[in-house]
Design a protein around this motif. Structure first.
Motif, PDB file in Angstrom:
ATOM      1  N   LYS A 229       0.854  -1.191   0.000  1.00 13.53           N
ATOM      2  CA  LYS A 229       0.000   0.000   0.000  1.00 13.53           C
ATOM      3  C   LYS A 229       0.886   1.237   0.000  1.00 13.53           C
ATOM      4  O   LYS A 229       1.918   1.269   0.680  1.00 13.53           O
ATOM      5  CB  LYS A 229      -0.895  -0.003   1.247  1.00 13.53           C
ATOM      6  N   SER A 260      -4.664  -1.609  -7.642  1.00 13.04           N
ATOM      7  CA  SER A 260      -6.060  -1.535  -7.222  1.00 13.04           C
ATOM      8  C   SER A 260      -6.204  -0.581  -6.051  1.00 13.04           C
ATOM      9  O   SER A 260      -5.356  -0.513  -5.193  1.00 13.04           O
ATOM     10  CB  SER A 260      -6.571  -2.919  -6.815  1.00 13.04           C
ATOM     11  N   MET A 261      -7.247   0.169  -6.067  1.00  9.77           N
ATOM     12  CA  MET A 261      -7.520   1.083  -4.970  1.00  9.77           C
ATOM     13  C   MET A 261      -8.275   0.347  -3.881  1.00  9.77           C
ATOM     14  O   MET A 261      -8.889  -0.694  -4.112  1.00  9.77           O
ATOM     15  CB  MET A 261      -8.339   2.277  -5.475  1.00  9.77           C
ATOM     16  N   SER A 262      -8.222   0.927  -2.681  1.00 10.33           N
ATOM     17  CA  SER A 262      -8.925   0.294  -1.567  1.00 10.33           C
ATOM     18  C   SER A 262     -10.433   0.302  -1.786  1.00 10.33           C
ATOM     19  O   SER A 262     -11.148  -0.569  -1.311  1.00 10.33           O
ATOM     20  CB  SER A 262      -8.578   1.020  -0.265  1.00 10.33           C
ATOM     21  N   MET A 266      -8.362   0.110 -10.023  1.00 12.86           N
ATOM     22  CA  MET A 266      -7.808   1.186 -10.839  1.00 12.86           C
ATOM     23  C   MET A 266      -7.446   0.628 -12.206  1.00 12.86           C
ATOM     24  O   MET A 266      -6.828  -0.412 -12.313  1.00 12.86           O
ATOM     25  CB  MET A 266      -6.562   1.741 -10.157  1.00 12.86           C
ATOM     26  N   GLU A 316      -3.659   3.671  -2.267  1.00 12.42           N
ATOM     27  CA  GLU A 316      -3.948   2.540  -3.121  1.00 12.42           C
ATOM     28  C   GLU A 316      -3.072   1.337  -2.764  1.00 12.42           C
ATOM     29  O   GLU A 316      -1.988   1.486  -2.207  1.00 12.42           O
ATOM     30  CB  GLU A 316      -3.721   2.898  -4.591  1.00 12.42           C
TER      31      GLU A 316
END
Length: 607
Positions: A229, A260-262, A266, A316
């Motif tokens: 992260k 990938s975003m939380s 993405m 992210e």
């Protein structure tokens, strides 16, 4: 009268004040202290930083007015004293976000234009807001005000004795030492100097969210999947995750990942225009999509596996998978590191700090050799059966046997397939012993090959012994007789004194003078250990053969345990040649002649 006394007192006081005022030094450019920050003055939250501060005295030598001649003479040749700042004390003070860890620093004397570099360690608090801040450098120092007094004394004569080198001569020399005592008055100066610093947004910083492993076993190949992260405050554009491995491990990137975003995934921009012109060359394991990604990378990163994750924004997460080739065999926890290489907001290549994480590696597979059973004979082929027990569950296992002359392994590999730990398995090999072999045990090596992921690895070899049995032997019994000049059938009894059954065997007799034969072989067939059979040959003997016993070489050709043809060592077959018998007519004539001779003899005696 009183008024007169008061007037005198006032005049005396004014005179003293005037004298004191006139006695002070006056000059145009007095010593001073100034300071500024050199190097980087940008700080990052949560970090300790060292601020380099240059301190110097900018005073220039200009016009100086002395109070009297004595003061002028005293400072003559000592003008630097006047322009030097003394007892300089410097203390850097922080603010609510920046804490100064370095205590007050002191400089005994600071001459003009001789800068001093000072270092102050500061700690930026985690909750500091990005922006411009001023630190205060508190300065306090002394400068010369005037010469209070000076006293000189007559010169003192000091005798000094010296011994002349190489002689016993001593020379006494006299030196004159001028002595004086003086007192200088100082005045103190103090002020603050503002120093500007900037607290920046945190650069891209990685935090390990999760690490999962698969098949991480010594002497094998495994897989590590890392989820990281961005806990910084800046975007890492066109980022790669780079894996740093400890000694004994080799990594390669698995494939391209999507960051990938939380909250939501993405989408990576795969347009060439969105890619920088200077980013890493991807490893050979990368897919064809690499053509749409950056083509070059800093030279420092070329030798390390890099996994493309695209833009990584604050907050992210991104996932990267690496294959790991494990060259160590010892069990334990090993430290890996991951970092990001990316483009900053100015298009420059940067890399984040490496974040360590531990990976457990299981002990390398091994096996136990329970038994080695062989049926190998000198100058023959045989089988060797090896029973082994693996220590781990393995796939696509093959067992390999190697040996050195006089042994040769005819089938070096035996496939077992998938095996289970603790279960017994038997591998069978064909081994041949040359005719130079002895009936002893010979060393050999055995090892396992197994599949880990998509590659094959070998266990450490283990030493075994292969016993070679004596060459097949036969014993021949009987001594047949044959008359000289005759032809006849002779018989011997042959016995298998070896350790295994022979099949399709034939006996061959080596014919030498005075014998001859149109057929020198006799069929035996199957003969078990300890079993006997009669073999027959048709032989002829020369008429002039000397009557005696002869030894002929007899060999047995047979099929061994593996169905291969073999020939035994020669053994002696004894045969006796006897004199020929006279014909029957000749015997009768001899008898008649003998009777006549006897009769004649008797008549002579009677007559």
């Amino acid at each position: 009268m009183g008024r007169c006394i008061l007037t005198v007192f006032v005049i005396a006081t004014l005179t003293i004040l005037l004298i004191n005022t006139a006695s002070a030094l006056t000059y145009e450019d007095k010593p001073n202290v100034t300071a500024y920050i050199v190097g980087l003055n940008h700080l990052t939250r949560g970090d300790y930083k060292t601020i380099n501060v240059v301190v110097y005295n900018p005073a220039e030598r200009k016009k100086v007015d002395y109070f009297d001649e004595e003061e002028s003479i005293f400072f003559s040749g000592r003008e630097d004293m006047i322009f030097t700042a003394y007892n300089v004390e410097l203390k850097l003070e922080g603010n609510e976000y920046i804490e100064v860890k370095t205590p007050e620093q002191k400089i005994p004397a600071l001459p003009p234009f001789k800068p001093v570099n000072l270092q102050f360690i500061v700690k930026v608090k985690d909750n500091a807001k990005a922006g411009k801040y001023e630190l205060k450098l508190k300065v306090k120092f002394d400068r010369i005000k005037d010469l209070a007094y000076i006293d000189t004394f007559p010169p003192q004569v000091v005798p000094v004795q010296k011994v002349v080198s190489g002689t016993n001569e001593t020379i006494t020399e006299k030196y004159q030492i001028l002595t004086e005592t003086y007192k200088i008055r100082y005045e103190e100066e103090s002020f603050e100097i503002p120093l500007t610093v900037y607290i920046e947004e945190k650069s891209l910083r990685l935090e390990i969210v999760n690490v999962s492993t698969e098949n991480m076993v010594g002497k094998g190949k495994g897989k590590i999947t890392i989820v990281v992260k961005n806990v910084g405050e800046k975007v890492g554009k066109n980022a790669y995750l780079v894996l740093e491995t400890p000694s004994g491990f080799t990594a390669s990137a698995l494939s391209v990942s999507q960051a990938s975003m939380s909250a939501a995934p993405m989408q990576m921009s795969m347009q060439p225009s969105a890619m920088p012109s200077a980013m890493p060359t991807m490893p050979s394991a990368m897919p064809s999509m690499r053509s749409a990604m950056p083509s070059t990378m800093p030279s420092a990163q070329i030798s390390q596996p890099a996994y493309y994750i695209g833009d990584l924004k604050p907050g992210e997460t991104a996932k990267a998978t690496f294959y790991i080739k494990i060259n160590v065999k010892d069990e334990g926890n090993y430290t890996f590191k991951v970092k990001a290489v990316y483009l900053n907001e100015f298009g420059q290549i940067e890399e984040s700090s490496s974040v360590p994480f531990g990976v457990y590696v299981a002990k390398a597979p091994d096996f136990e050799v329970k038994s080695v059973k062989g049926r190998v004979f000198v100058n023959s082929k045989g089988t060797v059966k090896v029973t082994l027990i693996p220590t781990a569950d393995l796939k696509d296992v093959s067992v390999y046997l190697t040996a050195n002359p006089p042994l040769s392994v005819l089938s070096t590999e035996y496939y077992l397939g998938d095996v289970k730990a603790g279960k017994e398995y038997t591998a069978v090999f064909k081994v041949q012993a040359s005719d130079e072999a002895k009936p002893v045990k010979y060393p050999a090596e055995i090892k396992m090959k197994y599949r880990s992921m998509d590659e094959y690895f070998y266990t450490d070899p283990k030493s075994v012994e292969i016993k070679v049995n004596p060459k097949m032997k036969f014993e021949v019994y009987g001594t047949p007789k044959i008359e000289a000049g005759k032809e006849g059938i002779v018989e011997w009894t042959i016995k298998n004194v070896g350790n295994f059954t022979i099949r399709e065997a034939t006996a061959r007799l080596t014919i030498t003078d005075p014998f001859s034969s149109s057929d020198d072989t006799a069929y035996i067939g199957t003969l078990k250990p300890g079993q006997t059979t009669v073999i027959k040959f048709k032989l002829s003997v020369d008429a002039d053969a000397t009557p005696k016993k002869y030894g002929l070489n007899l060999e047995v050709k047979y099929k061994d345990l593996e169905g291969e043809w073999a020939i035994s060592e020669p053994t002696k077959a004894v045969i006796e040649v006897v004199p020929p018998k006279p014909p029957y007519g000749a015997i009768a004539l001899v008898v008649v002649i003998a009777i006549v001779a006897v009769a004649y003899y008797l008549r002579r005696r009677g007559g």
